[in-house]
Design a protein around this motif. Sequence first.
Motif, PDB file in Angstrom:
ATOM      1  N   GLY A  31      -5.444  -3.084   9.020  1.00 47.12           N
ATOM      2  CA  GLY A  31      -6.058  -2.383   7.889  1.00 47.12           C
ATOM      3  C   GLY A  31      -5.205  -1.213   7.412  1.00 47.12           C
ATOM      4  N   LYS A  32      -4.675  -0.453   8.362  1.00 44.99           N
ATOM      5  CA  LYS A  32      -3.790   0.665   8.001  1.00 44.99           C
ATOM      6  C   LYS A  32      -2.515   0.158   7.345  1.00 44.99           C
ATOM      7  CE  LYS A  32      -6.165   4.111   9.778  1.00 44.99           C
ATOM      8  NZ  LYS A  32      -6.695   5.214   9.045  1.00 44.99           N
ATOM      9  N   ALA A  33      -1.956  -0.932   7.867  1.00 50.20           N
ATOM     10  CA  ALA A  33      -0.732  -1.507   7.287  1.00 50.20           C
ATOM     11  C   ALA A  33      -0.988  -1.961   5.857  1.00 50.20           C
ATOM     12  CB  ALA A  33      -0.232  -2.671   8.138  1.00 50.20           C
ATOM     13  N   GLN A  34      -2.134  -2.579   5.602  1.00 47.98           N
ATOM     14  CA  GLN A  34      -2.470  -3.022   4.248  1.00 47.98           C
ATOM     15  C   GLN A  34      -2.660  -1.838   3.307  1.00 47.98           C
ATOM     16  OE1 GLN A  34      -2.258  -6.107   3.056  1.00 47.98           O
ATOM     17  NE2 GLN A  34      -1.558  -6.652   5.111  1.00 47.98           N
ATOM     18  N   LEU A  35      -3.241  -0.769   3.810  1.00 40.92           N
ATOM     19  CA  LEU A  35      -3.422   0.442   3.007  1.00 40.92           C
ATOM     20  C   LEU A  35      -2.066   1.038   2.626  1.00 40.92           C
ATOM     21  CD1 LEU A  35      -5.373   2.568   1.818  1.00 40.92           C
ATOM     22  CD2 LEU A  35      -5.258   3.742   4.015  1.00 40.92           C
ATOM     23  N   ILE A  36      -1.147   1.052   3.553  1.00 43.63           N
ATOM     24  CA  ILE A  36       0.202   1.569   3.284  1.00 43.63           C
ATOM     25  C   ILE A  36       0.904   0.688   2.255  1.00 43.63           C
ATOM     26  CG2 ILE A  36       2.503   1.875   4.300  1.00 43.63           C
ATOM     27  CD1 ILE A  36       0.986   2.837   6.864  1.00 43.63           C
ATOM     28  N   LYS A  37       0.820  -0.634   2.415  1.00 39.98           N
ATOM     29  CA  LYS A  37       1.445  -1.554   1.449  1.00 39.98           C
ATOM     30  C   LYS A  37       0.855  -1.359   0.064  1.00 39.98           C
ATOM     31  CE  LYS A  37       3.206  -5.457   4.000  1.00 39.98           C
ATOM     32  NZ  LYS A  37       3.199  -6.919   4.106  1.00 39.98           N
ATOM     33  N   ARG A  38      -0.454  -1.176  -0.012  1.00 34.22           N
ATOM     34  CA  ARG A  38      -1.115  -0.972  -1.307  1.00 34.22           C
ATOM     35  C   ARG A  38      -0.637   0.331  -1.951  1.00 34.22           C
ATOM     36  NH1 ARG A  38      -2.944  -3.683  -5.427  1.00 34.22           N
ATOM     37  NH2 ARG A  38      -4.232  -2.342  -6.674  1.00 34.22           N
ATOM     38  N   SER A  39      -0.500   1.377  -1.159  1.00 37.19           N
ATOM     39  CA  SER A  39      -0.017   2.656  -1.678  1.00 37.19           C
ATOM     40  C   SER A  39       1.420   2.539  -2.178  1.00 37.19           C
ATOM     41  CB  SER A  39      -0.097   3.735  -0.597  1.00 37.19           C
ATOM     42  OG  SER A  39      -1.430   3.955  -0.229  1.00 37.19           O
ATOM     43  N   ILE A  40       2.248   1.825  -1.440  1.00 37.09           N
ATOM     44  CA  ILE A  40       3.634   1.600  -1.870  1.00 37.09           C
ATOM     45  C   ILE A  40       3.645   0.820  -3.179  1.00 37.09           C
ATOM     46  CG2 ILE A  40       5.762   0.341  -1.320  1.00 37.09           C
ATOM     47  CD1 ILE A  40       5.263   1.148   1.632  1.00 37.09           C
ATOM     48  N   PHE A  41       2.825  -0.223  -3.267  1.00 37.21           N
ATOM     49  CA  PHE A  41       2.746  -1.036  -4.482  1.00 37.21           C
ATOM     50  C   PHE A  41       2.332  -0.184  -5.679  1.00 37.21           C
ATOM     51  CE2 PHE A  41      -0.138  -3.288  -7.359  1.00 37.21           C
ATOM     52  CZ  PHE A  41       0.774  -4.144  -7.958  1.00 37.21           C
ATOM     53  N   GLU A  42       1.299   0.614  -5.522  1.00 34.32           N
ATOM     54  CA  GLU A  42       0.813   1.443  -6.636  1.00 34.32           C
ATOM     55  C   GLU A  42       1.868   2.454  -7.078  1.00 34.32           C
ATOM     56  OE1 GLU A  42      -2.922   3.013  -5.297  1.00 34.32           O
ATOM     57  OE2 GLU A  42      -3.920   1.063  -5.486  1.00 34.32           O
ATOM     58  N   THR A  43       2.573   3.024  -6.125  1.00 31.08           N
ATOM     59  CA  THR A  43       3.628   3.987  -6.456  1.00 31.08           C
ATOM     60  C   THR A  43       4.762   3.298  -7.196  1.00 31.08           C
ATOM     61  OG1 THR A  43       3.058   5.319  -4.524  1.00 31.08           O
ATOM     62  CG2 THR A  43       5.240   5.674  -5.496  1.00 31.08           C
ATOM     63  N   LEU A  44       5.212   2.145  -6.690  1.00 36.13           N
ATOM     64  CA  LEU A  44       6.293   1.417  -7.355  1.00 36.13           C
ATOM     65  C   LEU A  44       5.876   0.940  -8.747  1.00 36.13           C
ATOM     66  CD1 LEU A  44       7.840  -0.656  -4.413  1.00 36.13           C
ATOM     67  CD2 LEU A  44       8.628   1.520  -5.384  1.00 36.13           C
ATOM     68  N   SER A  45       4.612   0.572  -8.908  1.00 32.32           N
ATOM     69  CA  SER A  45       4.113   0.162 -10.232  1.00 32.32           C
ATOM     70  C   SER A  45       4.194   1.306 -11.229  1.00 32.32           C
ATOM     71  CB  SER A  45       2.659  -0.320 -10.139  1.00 32.32           C
ATOM     72  OG  SER A  45       2.557  -1.488  -9.401  1.00 32.32           O
ATOM     73  N   MET A  46       3.797   2.478 -10.789  1.00 27.35           N
ATOM     74  CA  MET A  46       3.854   3.651 -11.656  1.00 27.35           C
ATOM     75  C   MET A  46       5.308   3.953 -12.040  1.00 27.35           C
ATOM     76  SD  MET A  46       2.505   7.509 -10.893  1.00 27.35           S
ATOM     77  CE  MET A  46       3.798   7.813  -9.702  1.00 27.35           C
ATOM     78  N   VAL A  47       6.198   3.907 -11.067  1.00 26.94           N
ATOM     79  CA  VAL A  47       7.612   4.169 -11.347  1.00 26.94           C
ATOM     80  C   VAL A  47       8.170   3.086 -12.269  1.00 26.94           C
ATOM     81  CG1 VAL A  47       9.919   4.358 -10.329  1.00 26.94           C
ATOM     82  CG2 VAL A  47       7.980   5.465  -9.213  1.00 26.94           C
ATOM     83  N   GLY A  48       7.796   1.846 -12.060  1.00 25.43           N
ATOM     84  CA  GLY A  48       8.247   0.753 -12.937  1.00 25.43           C
ATOM     85  C   GLY A  48       7.854   0.988 -14.384  1.00 25.43           C
ATOM     86  N   GLU A  49       6.631   1.424 -14.599  1.00 22.50           N
ATOM     87  CA  GLU A  49       6.177   1.715 -15.963  1.00 22.50           C
ATOM     88  C   GLU A  49       6.960   2.885 -16.558  1.00 22.50           C
ATOM     89  OE1 GLU A  49       4.152  -0.039 -17.960  1.00 22.50           O
ATOM     90  OE2 GLU A  49       3.978  -1.509 -16.360  1.00 22.50           O
ATOM     91  N   GLU A  50       7.243   3.894 -15.736  1.00 20.50           N
ATOM     92  CA  GLU A  50       8.052   5.024 -16.212  1.00 20.50           C
ATOM     93  C   GLU A  50       9.460   4.557 -16.597  1.00 20.50           C
ATOM     94  OE1 GLU A  50       8.085   8.115 -13.273  1.00 20.50           O
ATOM     95  OE2 GLU A  50       5.929   8.462 -13.422  1.00 20.50           O
ATOM     96  N   CYS A  51       9.989   3.610 -15.852  1.00 22.44           N
ATOM     97  CA  CYS A  51      11.321   3.073 -16.157  1.00 22.44           C
ATOM     98  C   CYS A  51      11.331   2.390 -17.525  1.00 22.44           C
ATOM     99  CB  CYS A  51      11.756   2.067 -15.094  1.00 22.44           C
ATOM    100  SG  CYS A  51      12.118   2.802 -13.495  1.00 22.44           S
ATOM    101  N   ILE A  52      10.294   1.620 -17.810  1.00 25.72           N
ATOM    102  CA  ILE A  52      10.204   0.923 -19.101  1.00 25.72           C
ATOM    103  C   ILE A  52      10.173   1.945 -20.231  1.00 25.72           C
ATOM    104  CG2 ILE A  52       8.759  -0.574 -20.539  1.00 25.72           C
ATOM    105  CD1 ILE A  52      10.266  -1.947 -18.197  1.00 25.72           C
ATOM    106  N   ILE A  53       9.368   2.977 -20.064  1.00 27.64           N
ATOM    107  CA  ILE A  53       9.293   4.019 -21.092  1.00 27.64           C
ATOM    108  C   ILE A  53      10.665   4.659 -21.288  1.00 27.64           C
ATOM    109  CG2 ILE A  53       8.340   6.302 -21.612  1.00 27.64           C
ATOM    110  CD1 ILE A  53       5.737   5.283 -20.182  1.00 27.64           C
ATOM    111  N   ALA A  54      11.330   4.985 -20.188  1.00 27.91           N
ATOM    112  CA  ALA A  54      12.647   5.618 -20.275  1.00 27.91           C
ATOM    113  C   ALA A  54      13.658   4.707 -20.972  1.00 27.91           C
ATOM    114  CB  ALA A  54      13.152   5.988 -18.873  1.00 27.91           C
ATOM    115  N   MET A  55      13.619   3.414 -20.653  1.00 27.98           N
ATOM    116  CA  MET A  55      14.599   2.484 -21.230  1.00 27.98           C
ATOM    117  C   MET A  55      14.325   2.191 -22.700  1.00 27.98           C
ATOM    118  SD  MET A  55      15.481  -0.276 -18.236  1.00 27.98           S
ATOM    119  CE  MET A  55      13.823  -0.902 -18.041  1.00 27.98           C
ATOM    120  N   ARG A  56      13.081   2.211 -23.099  1.00 28.98           N
ATOM    121  CA  ARG A  56      12.751   1.790 -24.465  1.00 28.98           C
ATOM    122  C   ARG A  56      12.565   2.926 -25.447  1.00 28.98           C
ATOM    123  NH1 ARG A  56       8.897  -3.448 -24.479  1.00 28.98           N
ATOM    124  NH2 ARG A  56      10.432  -4.831 -23.559  1.00 28.98           N
ATOM    125  N   LYS A  57      12.007   4.027 -25.004  1.00 27.54           N
ATOM    126  CA  LYS A  57      11.566   5.022 -25.984  1.00 27.54           C
ATOM    127  C   LYS A  57      12.316   6.337 -25.936  1.00 27.54           C
ATOM    128  CE  LYS A  57       7.045   2.971 -26.081  1.00 27.54           C
ATOM    129  NZ  LYS A  57       5.723   2.934 -25.572  1.00 27.54           N
TER     130      LYS A  57
END
Length: 149
Positions: A18-44
């Motif tokens: 359960g703790k491992a899944q929570l950590i993976k989910r947190s990593i995923f959410e953080t990387l998703s946020m950074v990915g969206e920031e990357c798109i904004i930086a590259m396009r706008k």
Amino acid sequence: MGIKLKTPQQAIERMVEGKAQLIKRSIFETLSMVGEECIIAMRKNKPHNYTDQSGNLRSSTGYMIVQDGKVMTRGGFEQVKGGDEGVKTGKKAVAEVAKQFPEHSVLIVVAGMKYGVYVERRGYDVITSGKLRAKEEAPRLLKEMGLIL
């Protein structure tokens, strides 16, 4: 007098998983946020904008998050002008790169059109701002959250 384990082994394993899944989910959410920031930086947010006549180059920019070889999500790859070829090429490019990461959690940022390199060499920002954002922000945020050392 020895120590005797009273908690069932399965309960311990469930808690750890359960703790491992929570950590993976947190990593995923953080990387998703950074990915969206990357798109904004590259396009706008481009101080030296290039003219994307067909729309293919901007349409080919996007990201993918892979965890243990499984594609979790992708973003970007939105058609600009008539850039349907760029969307297809970008998605294909990111999928090819994703195959190289059968383990761990990875954020992949791409500009799928091959001529993007030539546009960058002429002094324009095609992917550099997104790549820099990913390299700086992802480790910083994951470290702040205590997810990496």
